[in-house]
Design an enzyme around this catalytic site. Structure first.
Site, PDB file in Angstrom:
ATOM      1  N   GLU A 139     -12.451  10.104  -1.653  1.00 31.62           N
ATOM      2  CA  GLU A 139     -13.979  10.409  -2.620  1.00 31.62           C
ATOM      3  C   GLU A 139     -14.506  11.337  -2.014  1.00 31.62           C
ATOM      4  OE1 GLU A 139     -15.846   6.513  -3.039  1.00 31.62           O
ATOM      5  OE2 GLU A 139     -13.757   4.967  -2.413  1.00 31.62           O
ATOM      6  N   ASP A 172     -12.248   4.913  -0.436  1.00 33.96           N
ATOM      7  CA  ASP A 172     -12.679   4.414   0.494  1.00 33.96           C
ATOM      8  C   ASP A 172     -11.582   2.824   0.586  1.00 33.96           C
ATOM      9  OD1 ASP A 172     -14.354   5.628   1.002  1.00 33.96           O
ATOM     10  OD2 ASP A 172     -15.682   4.979  -0.228  1.00 33.96           O
ATOM     11  N   TYR A 195     -15.495   1.995   8.753  1.00 32.31           N
ATOM     12  CA  TYR A 195     -16.172   1.682   7.695  1.00 32.31           C
ATOM     13  C   TYR A 195     -17.647   0.978   7.424  1.00 32.31           C
ATOM     14  CZ  TYR A 195     -15.992   1.359   2.672  1.00 32.31           C
ATOM     15  OH  TYR A 195     -15.922   1.734   1.200  1.00 32.31           O
TER      16      TYR A 195
END
Length: 792
Positions: free
Chosen positions: A7, A89, A294
């Site tokens: 991304e 993601d 993350y």
């Protein structure tokens, strides 16, 4: 060559270094497609979403490519790739972006693989490639359902709300309940009536410790406070006590859980004073740098690998650990399967590209390690004392604790979210161990005047906590929820506390009055659970979206027939709603929403008011209408008769005849004020001037304070020709009219007279090449100037 698509472009350099030769990494730069901006974008027959490429955008003079251009760039590289790895993601939104890429690139099932990773490290990336899979369509459908529901509630309810309240407003499936939480809490605060009551405290051993009066024997459930000041004063005057109980115990305090997304947003708000959207942006940067795992997670537990790394690091530092790794209780709604947020390299105690990033990383680093350290332990002394005064016995209690082992608090003294002060300081002071039955005399006593407190206002941190506790929203949605309700003016922030605005209260009231289900917290919570079921494969997209649409349509129809949502400002002509419009750079106004009526009204203090009609003072059939000046501040009035063109000044909202200035040269024609413009570009430059409207007269004058003044001249000290006073970017200056003949004399202005440059002691005005505008002084018709068109 293998192609990996992520991304964010910020990940490319790090990933290419890990993957090595034979790999190319490209970025989609977030979403490439979305629903259309000006249309519902949902086929209501089968609820198929009609996506289109995100258009190019312009920011600060730069144009950024749209989704179609970004896809085309990836497609060119894809032609020479043996396999495309979609590495967006690792959450529902990322899964949906991966599907959009697959669909837009035209990839079949043999041409792509889906990989996800929680951190950007060599081992994690290699492990992710070993677990490559295909797109999980349950996750994609869950994200599509969220998008469809958000669009339906926003696009179908917002126009009704805007028409009712008379201004552009937007309802939201999640944002509206979030606003309601603040509105309801504010009303509880306003309805709260404080109660004044009393207590008492006595001090011992030179104020080394204190005991507080236990009021329970003197109150009841119906009357929970001591309101008798005389009784409390008697308690405060007690001096001679007998020890009725004395206990010595050890208390243990476990560390707080690691950071989920919600906890990180709360901690950064409390400890670092970061807004949620700022925290999310900084944390994303740290993730892209490979510094943390993350950030989109509901979990408050680490992976086995993370636990091993933290325990090994703590042992190396000599910090005490519990016998077993800590596991914390998860919320029932926890999703996505990601571990809590932690550093990827514990040996790096600092990381980040700037101070805010470094501060957030340090917060994460401390919390991650502290969560696995040993408990903090305290020695706790509790003493109960009694004093007799007449028929009453007054009981007092003291409680003090002293830290024995710091445990996790050796690393971080405060819980970044909950702690208000130093937890090591006992509330009662250094309470000693006393023998039961012994006597103890107090040194002094004090009457305590107390007041009950209203509910606390929400902060951004506590509102996020409330949303999470109520099951509203998910990790990636909290920052945009907060940003939306703040940017749209539904809430205001006063000293970090949230308060609803008038329009926020009206929005909630109308939705409650219309009995819309989505404004109710249980409904919104249930909808979130339905989305979780789709992600888990237990429900289908249509199972959730279709019934929600049918219910919403029924609610809208009920509002239309029941008349519960009446216009706040009815049109005086047709009773439809009046709506406020505030075009940029123009005066706000109100207009009837009935297309056949179109009754216009003025805006006075944010409310509609009938327009006052002023007849034109020149023609017989025109009326004066107010406009905002295109140049300069203020308004003006112009005749509605196109053939009249009469203008008037605006004074306190009323048309006033402009002051007429006669030409000082011809003594007949009036002067007219005009905006000076650049000769080449035609843009306004250099203020205003005045010219004679007479056909034969060529008189020009300067403007000072809106009035004409004679153009000032003086002989040039070099060539003898006239110098003219001009106003430039840096103030007034003087220039010679003989510049075409080679005289470049430019002088400063002091008190309206030319002086040699720098004679004022100031900096030199930047007047470019010294060219002087070719306007002339009164009575010096050296050229014909193109006259401005007729304007006010």
């Amino acid at each position: 060559m293998k192609l990996m698509v992520v991304e964010s472009p910020n990940k490319i350099k790090k990933l290419e270094a890990i993957l090595g030769d034979g790999w190319k990494v490209m970025a989609s730069v977030g979403h490439i497609r979305d629903l259309p901006r000006d249309d519902l974008g949902i086929d209501l027959a089968d609820f198929v979403l009609n996506y289109e490429f995100i258009p190019p955008s312009t920011f600060q003079g730069r144009t950024f490519p749209g989704g179609e251009e970004r896809v085309a760039r990836i497609r060119r590289e894809m032609r020479s790739a043996e396999m495309v790895y979609l590495a967006t993601d690792p959450d529902r939104e990322g899964e949906a972006i991966a599907w959009h890429l697959k669909d837009s690139l035209g990839l079949d099932e043999t041409q792509y693989m889906r990989v996800t990773f929680d951190s950007i490290t060599k081992d994690v990336i290699r492990g992710a490639l070993g677990k490559a899979r295909k797109i999980d369509y349950d996750l994609v459908h869950a994200q599509e359902a969220r998008r469809a529901l958000d669009r339906m509630y926003g696009y179908l309810v917002s126009p009704l709300l805007s028409e009712t309240l008379g201004m552009s407003l937007s309802a939201g499936r999640v944002q509206s309940p979030a606003v309601r939480l603040v509105v309801d809490n504010e009303r509880r605060i306003n309805a709260f009536k404080k109660t004044s009551h009393f207590g008492a405290v006595v001090s011992f051993d030179g104020d080394a410790w204190q005991a507080e009066w236990n009021t329970k024997p003197f109150v009841t459930a119906e009357a929970p406070y001591v309101l008798d000041e005389a009784l409390a004063t008697r308690a405060a005057k007690c001096r001679q006590f007998k020890v009725t109980d004395s206990q010595n115990t050890t208390a243990r305090e476990a560390p707080p859980a690691p950071f989920s997304t919600s906890l990180l947003l709360q901690a950064a708000s409390v400890s670092l004073k970061f807004d949620p959207e700022v925290t999310a942006r900084l944390a994303q940067k740290l993730f892209e740098q490979g510094a943390i795992t993350y950030i989109g997670t509901d979990s408050v537990n680490f992976s086995d690998e993370g636990l091993r790394d933290i325990r090994a690091f703590a042992i190396g530092k000599g910090w005490k650990l519990p016998d077993e790794p800590r596991r914390f209780k998860e919320k029932a709604s926890a999703q996505e399967g990601h571990e809590a947020i932690r550093p990827t390299h514990l040996e790096d105690e600092d990381a980040g590209e700037d101070d805010p990033q470094r501060a957030l990383y340090r917060l994460i680093w401390q919390r991650s390690i502290a969560s696995q350290l040993a408990d903090a332990t305290y020695k706790v002394n509790t003493v109960s004392l009694a004093a007799v005064d007449g028929a009453e016995t007054f009981e007092f209690k003291a409680n003090g604790r002293v830290m024995v082992e710091a445990g996790w608090r050796a690393l971080t003294a405060l819980d970044a979210i909950a702690d208000e002060g130093d937890a090591d300081e006992p509330a009662g002071g250094k309470v000693p161990m006393l023998e039961i039955g012994s006597s103890k005399r107090a040194d002094s006593g004090k009457l305590l005047r107390k007041e009950t407190k209203p509910p606390a206002r929400y902060t951004k941190a506590s509102l996020i906590k409330k949303l999470e506790n109520e099951g509203i929203g998910r990790p990636r949605t909290y920052p945009p929820i907060m940003k939306n309700i703040m940017d749209k003016g539904y809430l205001s922030e006063v000293k970090r506390f949230l308060q609803p605005t008038d329009i926020g209260c009206q929005l909630v009231d109308e939705l409650v009055k219309g009995e819309f289900g989505f404004i109710e917290v249980p409904f919104t919570r249930g909808m979130e659970e339905e989305l979780d079921h789709i992600a888990g494969g237990g429900r289908s997209y249509l199972d959730v979206v279709a019934p929600a649409y049918e219910q919403l349509q029924a609610e809208i129809a009920a509002v239309g027939t029941g008349g519960t949502m009446k216009p706040r400002f009815p049109c005086p002509k047709c009773d439809s709603g009046q709506r406020r419009y505030a075009p940029s750079g123009k005066t706000p106004f109100w207009c009837c929403t009935n297309a056949e009526c179109k009754h216009f009204m003025d805006d006075v203090g944010g409310k509609p008011a009938e327009r006052k009609v002023y007849a034109c003072t020149v023609c017989d059939n025109g009326t004066m209408r107010r406009f905002k000046r295109k140049v300069g501040a203020g308004n003006l009035w112009a005749c509605s008769n196109d053939e009249c063109k009469h203008f008037m000044d605006d004074v306190n909202g009323k048309p006033v005849e402009p002051t007429v200035h006669k030409c000082p040269t011809c003594k007949a024609a009036p002067l007219r004020r005009y905006q000076k413009k650049d000769k080449e570009t035609g843009k306004p430059k250099g203020g205003f001037g005045w010219f004679c409207t007479g056909t034969e007269c060529k008189t020009f004058l300067d403007d000072e304070g809106g009035k004409p003044v004679a153009i000032k001249t003086a002989p040039c000290p070099k060539c003898g020709k006239l110098m003219y006073r001009r106003k430039g970017e840096f103030g007034y200056f003087w220039g010679c009219s003989g510049f075409k003949d080679g005289c470049k004399t430019v002088m400063d202005d002091k008190g309206g007279k030319p002086v040699p440059k720098d004679a004022k002691g100031g900096s030199k005005p930047k007047v470019g090449t010294g060219k002087i505008p070719t306007r002339v002084a009164v009575g010096v018709p050296t050229r014909v100037v193109a006259r401005p068109t007729k304007k006010a």
